[in-house]
Design a protein around this motif. Sequence first.
Motif, PDB file in Angstrom:
ATOM      1  N   GLU A 112       0.830  -1.210   0.000  1.00  0.00           N
ATOM      2  CA  GLU A 112       0.000   0.000   0.000  1.00  0.00           C
ATOM      3  C   GLU A 112       0.861   1.255   0.000  1.00  0.00           C
ATOM      4  OE1 GLU A 112      -2.899   2.225   3.219  1.00  0.00           O
ATOM      5  OE2 GLU A 112      -2.950   0.031   3.141  1.00  0.00           O
ATOM      6  N   LEU A 113       1.989   1.216   0.733  1.00  0.00           N
ATOM      7  CA  LEU A 113       2.888   2.371   0.793  1.00  0.00           C
ATOM      8  C   LEU A 113       3.865   2.415  -0.374  1.00  0.00           C
ATOM      9  CD1 LEU A 113       3.813   2.615   4.597  1.00  0.00           C
ATOM     10  CD2 LEU A 113       2.065   3.868   3.335  1.00  0.00           C
ATOM     11  N   GLY A 114       3.866   1.370  -1.188  1.00  0.00           N
ATOM     12  CA  GLY A 114       4.747   1.351  -2.355  1.00  0.00           C
ATOM     13  C   GLY A 114       6.202   1.074  -2.024  1.00  0.00           C
ATOM     14  N   ILE A 115       6.459   0.327  -0.944  1.00  0.00           N
ATOM     15  CA  ILE A 115       7.836  -0.009  -0.569  1.00  0.00           C
ATOM     16  C   ILE A 115       8.349  -1.088  -1.515  1.00  0.00           C
ATOM     17  CG2 ILE A 115       9.359  -0.808   1.270  1.00  0.00           C
ATOM     18  CD1 ILE A 115       7.953   1.846   1.858  1.00  0.00           C
ATOM     19  N   VAL A 116       9.406  -0.792  -2.221  1.00  0.00           N
ATOM     20  CA  VAL A 116       9.933  -1.744  -3.210  1.00  0.00           C
ATOM     21  C   VAL A 116      11.256  -2.365  -2.790  1.00  0.00           C
ATOM     22  CG1 VAL A 116       8.753  -0.639  -5.144  1.00  0.00           C
ATOM     23  CG2 VAL A 116      11.057   0.116  -4.504  1.00  0.00           C
ATOM     24  N   GLU A 117      11.917  -1.781  -1.770  1.00  0.00           N
ATOM     25  CA  GLU A 117      13.199  -2.323  -1.341  1.00  0.00           C
ATOM     26  C   GLU A 117      13.386  -2.050   0.151  1.00  0.00           C
ATOM     27  OE1 GLU A 117      17.857  -2.390  -2.921  1.00  0.00           O
ATOM     28  OE2 GLU A 117      16.453  -0.847  -3.621  1.00  0.00           O
ATOM     29  N   GLY A 118      13.541  -3.121   0.920  1.00  0.00           N
ATOM     30  CA  GLY A 118      13.710  -2.970   2.358  1.00  0.00           C
ATOM     31  C   GLY A 118      13.222  -4.191   3.100  1.00  0.00           C
ATOM     32  N   ALA A 119      12.924  -4.021   4.381  1.00  0.00           N
ATOM     33  CA  ALA A 119      12.514  -5.170   5.192  1.00  0.00           C
ATOM     34  C   ALA A 119      11.837  -4.706   6.473  1.00  0.00           C
ATOM     35  CB  ALA A 119      13.717  -6.047   5.536  1.00  0.00           C
ATOM     36  N   VAL A 120      11.027  -5.610   7.033  1.00  0.00           N
ATOM     37  CA  VAL A 120      10.411  -5.418   8.347  1.00  0.00           C
ATOM     38  C   VAL A 120      10.596  -6.709   9.126  1.00  0.00           C
ATOM     39  CG1 VAL A 120       8.284  -5.013   9.640  1.00  0.00           C
ATOM     40  CG2 VAL A 120       8.683  -3.780   7.506  1.00  0.00           C
ATOM     41  N   VAL A 121      11.073  -6.592  10.359  1.00  0.00           N
ATOM     42  CA  VAL A 121      11.215  -7.753  11.238  1.00  0.00           C
ATOM     43  C   VAL A 121      10.463  -7.467  12.527  1.00  0.00           C
ATOM     44  CG1 VAL A 121      12.796  -9.210  12.559  1.00  0.00           C
ATOM     45  CG2 VAL A 121      13.451  -8.407  10.283  1.00  0.00           C
ATOM     46  N   VAL A 122       9.591  -8.387  12.922  1.00  0.00           N
ATOM     47  CA  VAL A 122       8.840  -8.281  14.173  1.00  0.00           C
ATOM     48  C   VAL A 122       9.246  -9.449  15.062  1.00  0.00           C
ATOM     49  CG1 VAL A 122       6.566  -8.169  15.250  1.00  0.00           C
ATOM     50  CG2 VAL A 122       6.908  -7.203  12.961  1.00  0.00           C
ATOM     51  N   LEU A 123       9.774  -9.132  16.260  1.00  0.00           N
ATOM     52  CA  LEU A 123      10.191 -10.158  17.208  1.00  0.00           C
ATOM     53  C   LEU A 123       9.333 -10.098  18.464  1.00  0.00           C
ATOM     54  CD1 LEU A 123      14.111  -9.908  17.146  1.00  0.00           C
ATOM     55  CD2 LEU A 123      12.615 -11.272  15.682  1.00  0.00           C
ATOM     56  N   ASP A 124       9.133 -11.249  19.078  1.00  0.00           N
ATOM     57  CA  ASP A 124       8.512 -11.306  20.390  1.00  0.00           C
ATOM     58  C   ASP A 124       9.479 -10.653  21.376  1.00  0.00           C
ATOM     59  OD1 ASP A 124       7.903 -12.351  23.077  1.00  0.00           O
ATOM     60  OD2 ASP A 124       6.429 -13.595  22.053  1.00  0.00           O
ATOM     61  N   ALA A 125       9.003  -9.667  22.124  1.00  0.00           N
ATOM     62  CA  ALA A 125       9.884  -8.904  22.999  1.00  0.00           C
ATOM     63  C   ALA A 125      10.447  -9.726  24.148  1.00  0.00           C
ATOM     64  CB  ALA A 125       9.141  -7.689  23.556  1.00  0.00           C
ATOM     65  N   HIS A 126       9.838 -10.876  24.438  1.00  0.00           N
ATOM     66  CA  HIS A 126      10.276 -11.679  25.578  1.00  0.00           C
ATOM     67  C   HIS A 126      11.369 -12.687  25.216  1.00  0.00           C
ATOM     68  CE1 HIS A 126       7.052  -9.879  27.861  1.00  0.00           C
ATOM     69  NE2 HIS A 126       6.184 -10.258  26.944  1.00  0.00           N
ATOM     70  N   ASN A 127      11.204 -13.361  24.077  1.00  0.00           N
ATOM     71  CA  ASN A 127      12.159 -14.429  23.749  1.00  0.00           C
ATOM     72  C   ASN A 127      12.763 -14.321  22.355  1.00  0.00           C
ATOM     73  OD1 ASN A 127      10.049 -15.131  22.103  1.00  0.00           O
ATOM     74  ND2 ASN A 127       9.631 -17.107  23.076  1.00  0.00           N
ATOM     75  N   ALA A 128      12.487 -13.234  21.637  1.00  0.00           N
ATOM     76  CA  ALA A 128      13.058 -12.965  20.306  1.00  0.00           C
ATOM     77  C   ALA A 128      12.539 -13.890  19.214  1.00  0.00           C
ATOM     78  CB  ALA A 128      14.584 -13.008  20.328  1.00  0.00           C
ATOM     79  N   ASP A 129      11.443 -14.603  19.445  1.00  0.00           N
ATOM     80  CA  ASP A 129      10.843 -15.390  18.360  1.00  0.00           C
ATOM     81  C   ASP A 129      10.449 -14.470  17.209  1.00  0.00           C
ATOM     82  OD1 ASP A 129      11.132 -17.833  19.511  1.00  0.00           O
ATOM     83  OD2 ASP A 129       9.028 -18.110  20.056  1.00  0.00           O
ATOM     84  N   ILE A 130      10.690 -14.942  15.992  1.00  0.00           N
ATOM     85  CA  ILE A 130      10.354 -14.148  14.804  1.00  0.00           C
ATOM     86  C   ILE A 130       8.858 -14.294  14.518  1.00  0.00           C
ATOM     87  CG2 ILE A 130      10.793 -13.802  12.343  1.00  0.00           C
ATOM     88  CD1 ILE A 130      13.591 -15.024  12.828  1.00  0.00           C
ATOM     89  N   VAL A 131       8.106 -13.222  14.737  1.00  0.00           N
ATOM     90  CA  VAL A 131       6.655 -13.238  14.545  1.00  0.00           C
ATOM     91  C   VAL A 131       6.298 -12.872  13.107  1.00  0.00           C
ATOM     92  CG1 VAL A 131       4.455 -12.347  15.425  1.00  0.00           C
ATOM     93  CG2 VAL A 131       6.406 -12.593  16.977  1.00  0.00           C
ATOM     94  N   ALA A 132       7.092 -12.015  12.501  1.00  0.00           N
ATOM     95  CA  ALA A 132       6.904 -11.657  11.083  1.00  0.00           C
ATOM     96  C   ALA A 132       8.253 -11.244  10.513  1.00  0.00           C
ATOM     97  CB  ALA A 132       5.882 -10.532  10.925  1.00  0.00           C
ATOM     98  N   MET A 133       8.467 -11.590   9.245  1.00  0.00           N
ATOM     99  CA  MET A 133       9.696 -11.211   8.547  1.00  0.00           C
ATOM    100  C   MET A 133       9.334 -10.957   7.087  1.00  0.00           C
ATOM    101  SD  MET A 133      13.324 -13.267   8.107  1.00  0.00           S
ATOM    102  CE  MET A 133      14.035 -12.788   9.685  1.00  0.00           C
ATOM    103  N   ALA A 137       9.233  -6.155  19.462  1.00  0.00           N
ATOM    104  CA  ALA A 137      10.378  -5.339  19.031  1.00  0.00           C
ATOM    105  C   ALA A 137      10.390  -5.377  17.510  1.00  0.00           C
ATOM    106  CB  ALA A 137      11.683  -5.892  19.589  1.00  0.00           C
ATOM    107  N   ILE A 138      10.457  -4.203  16.897  1.00  0.00           N
ATOM    108  CA  ILE A 138      10.310  -4.113  15.440  1.00  0.00           C
ATOM    109  C   ILE A 138      11.453  -3.297  14.843  1.00  0.00           C
ATOM    110  CG2 ILE A 138       8.845  -3.275  13.545  1.00  0.00           C
ATOM    111  CD1 ILE A 138       6.420  -3.723  15.355  1.00  0.00           C
ATOM    112  N   ALA A 139      12.006  -3.794  13.767  1.00  0.00           N
ATOM    113  CA  ALA A 139      13.008  -3.044  13.000  1.00  0.00           C
ATOM    114  C   ALA A 139      12.495  -2.881  11.579  1.00  0.00           C
ATOM    115  CB  ALA A 139      14.347  -3.758  13.001  1.00  0.00           C
ATOM    116  N   VAL A 140      12.622  -1.664  11.064  1.00  0.00           N
ATOM    117  CA  VAL A 140      12.162  -1.344   9.710  1.00  0.00           C
ATOM    118  C   VAL A 140      13.315  -0.726   8.934  1.00  0.00           C
ATOM    119  CG1 VAL A 140      10.579   0.036   8.321  1.00  0.00           C
ATOM    120  CG2 VAL A 140       9.781  -0.978  10.470  1.00  0.00           C
ATOM    121  N   LEU A 141      13.503  -1.191   7.724  1.00  0.00           N
ATOM    122  CA  LEU A 141      14.524  -0.645   6.818  1.00  0.00           C
ATOM    123  C   LEU A 141      13.886  -0.349   5.475  1.00  0.00           C
ATOM    124  CD1 LEU A 141      17.430  -0.094   5.696  1.00  0.00           C
ATOM    125  CD2 LEU A 141      17.605  -2.564   5.287  1.00  0.00           C
ATOM    126  N   VAL A 142      14.055   0.878   5.003  1.00  0.00           N
ATOM    127  CA  VAL A 142      13.654   1.254   3.648  1.00  0.00           C
ATOM    128  C   VAL A 142      14.921   1.687   2.931  1.00  0.00           C
ATOM    129  CG1 VAL A 142      12.209   2.713   2.200  1.00  0.00           C
ATOM    130  CG2 VAL A 142      11.375   1.980   4.447  1.00  0.00           C
TER     131      VAL A 142
END
Length: 644
Positions: free
Chosen positions: A271-292, A612-617
Amino acid sequence: MYKRIWIAALVISAVMLLYIGRLAWLQLMPGSSSAAVNARYAAQGGWQRLAVQQRQRSLVLDTGRGDFYDRNGLPITGETYMTAAFFPIRSDERGTAEDLSKLGALLNVSAENLMSVWDAVREPIFWTAEGAKEPVKLTAEQAEGIKRLGLNGVRVLPYRNRYVSGFEAKHAIGFTSQHPEWLQAHFADELMKGKRKLTEQVGGAGLEKSLDKLLRGVGATSVSYFIDGRSSPLHGLDLRLTQPGNSNYPLKAITTLDLRLQNKIEAYLDELGIVEGAVVVLDAHNADIVAMVSRPKLKPGQFRSGDGSEWENHAIRAVAPGSIFKLVTEAAALETRVSSTQEMFHCDGEYGKYGLSCWKEGGHGWLTLEEGLAQSCNIAFATVAERLKPSELKWAADALGIGRQAGWHREKAFGPFAQPLRLLGEEEAGSLFAPAPAAAAVKRSGKREAALREAGAARPAGVRETERSDASGPEAALAAVDGGVMAQSGIGQRDVTMSPLQAANLIVTLLNGGRVMEPRLVSEIRYAGGQRMVKLPAQRAQGTGGRIRPATARALLRGMEAVVDHGTGRSIRQGLWAVAGKSGTAEVSRAGAARNHQWFAGYGPAAKPRYAIAVLVENRPPGSSNQATKLFRGVMDIAARMER
């Protein structure tokens, strides 16, 4: 006359012997494909099996490969549906023209097109619509209609589709593809014995690759249709189903992903037109990858190059982090006590050396180190970085999990895994400082000496082997770091690189008082019946070599709260959850043009962190607004709505 007859007879006999010898060679000599097949079938019950093989036409319904599920049990891969299978039989044996016309209508094609496709069939196929990759999914009415026609060479059969309808390929899951050269190199014996085929799909990237040996299962389910030598159906034999006898397979890989959240984030990026980058969502307690999520999108089957760039996972690729690395610099300063959060610094916009300046024209004036983090002041952090020893900054990076692969791994075999396992095999470690300048020269010198030795020359006088190896070690790399390198590295430029996964895990580390976890993508592997085969437990990072004090972690968290409250992230104060984090902009170049990598890494809700979320564009035009900050706020709001 008799002499000529004898000569002719001898010539004919010699020719016949040559033909017989050649046939024997093709059939029986070791190394020939025919010999391998024949020997295998002969060992299993005689040459009669070869005759059966010639009369049957087989079609694989299910490869037997294990599937992936999300943390809530939703299937990520694998769906079974009914489709039409066509077997190669003579046209006059298929059925009446009227019935064939009805079949075409059921499949939404003309009878002429149907017959044209069927006439070209040499091996069994599933019916596929023009331009489509997967077989047609039949409705209940279509399936019943085809069955009622009772045509020879056409059957309604269940088909196991690897990727479910509407599935958008995910870099973390990866893809499968044919790789005959790799199979020949690594599984020649199994190929010879018929246990594997050159045409089978193997993992090409992501979890499909790292778990390939386990996922491939114990064999395929196939169906055979019998015909005679004239390609006419052998009535009475109909279809024969062949399937593995082990009911524990195919396996189920239970991931830590939340498929609904993953899909919503993917849609938001589009929707935002992001063509290059990444989003990582981790569980704040144990660092499980919830979305990548990674962009550009993964498009299996449409790759135009073989260098891996088209399926590169940007969530685990290390790039310049910019100002989010100031969290590491402040951690090093507080741990070594070269500064404190309340020390005052003066920023007039220019550092006065190394060509370094602050992003804010005219500077920030007087401000504390904590406020310097909130305002992302380059002058304050370059000053602090120059006070640090290179080894002290490196220690802090190591203690926070930066500069090495962060993902879950085991260095030794365990459970069903006969070899060490790293779930994210393509993950990049990142870097802090460049290798020592001497390293490249030493490498060249080593090559030169090897060439001299090969030519019979002696080692150049005065140069010892130990001197060269010492010059290229980690200590030499640190020794080569000067004040300019430290100043630029302290603000996340120069040779510093890290991945979005490392950035998100850095936030988890701070939330857990300095305890570094290994982000996990798979929690367990189950048998087909649901029983657990092996658990992959959440675990702390191995070999970090140290840990920051909880007081240091709390100070950095307060600084991130200030970033959103009144600093560079104040534009995202409003939202469903109160959040905290750190923005960053890294100056890079692409094809000679100046570009910026835009970052934001943080957590929410601020009072009781859940994610915990990290976003890179990547590769944004210089001077453009930080799109990563907006994206972070949107992703956190999506997560908040799903928690309600």
